[in-house]
Write a protein that holds these residues in place. Structure first.
Motif, PDB file in Angstrom:
ATOM      1  N   ALA A  41      -3.651   5.688  -6.335  1.00 17.88           N
ATOM      2  CA  ALA A  41      -2.512   5.703  -7.260  1.00 17.88           C
ATOM      3  C   ALA A  41      -1.649   6.950  -7.111  1.00 17.88           C
ATOM      4  O   ALA A  41      -0.630   7.070  -7.772  1.00 17.88           O
ATOM      5  N   ALA A  44       2.163   6.440  -6.328  1.00 22.42           N
ATOM      6  CA  ALA A  44       2.847   5.726  -7.414  1.00 22.42           C
ATOM      7  C   ALA A  44       3.041   6.628  -8.632  1.00 22.42           C
ATOM      8  O   ALA A  44       4.104   6.612  -9.260  1.00 22.42           O
ATOM      9  N   ASP A  47       5.821   9.132  -7.828  1.00 26.21           N
ATOM     10  CA  ASP A  47       7.150   8.514  -7.911  1.00 26.21           C
ATOM     11  C   ASP A  47       7.570   8.256  -9.352  1.00 26.21           C
ATOM     12  O   ASP A  47       8.727   8.427  -9.703  1.00 26.21           O
ATOM     13  N   ARG A  48       6.621   7.874 -10.186  1.00 25.92           N
ATOM     14  CA  ARG A  48       6.923   7.599 -11.598  1.00 25.92           C
ATOM     15  C   ARG A  48       7.232   8.877 -12.368  1.00 25.92           C
ATOM     16  O   ARG A  48       8.141   8.916 -13.191  1.00 25.92           O
TER      17      ARG A  48
END
Length: 63
Positions: A41, A44, A47-48
């Motif tokens: 993860a 991700a 990026d979040r």
């Protein structure tokens, strides 16, 4: 080069390690913050969360 530092290991929202450090160079002081996210993860979560961290850092730079 670093005068003082602390490393923080995370498990949420994903595994990672972050370092906060202070340093002095040529009579000027600075704070260094860096982090690494791992695991499936990691990318991700990066990026979040990146826009929030960039906005936070921009506010600090304005002060």
């Amino acid at each position: 080069m670093y005068d003082k530092s602390v490393a923080i290991r995370t498990t949420e929202p994903t595994t990672g390690i972050f370092e906060l450090a202070t340093m002095e160079w040529g009579g000027t002081g600075a704070v260094v913050a860096r982090g690494y996210l791992y695991g499936p993860a990691g990318a991700a979560v990066r990026d979040r969360e990146q826009p929030s961290w960039e906005a936070w850092a921009a506010k600090l730079a304005e002060a």
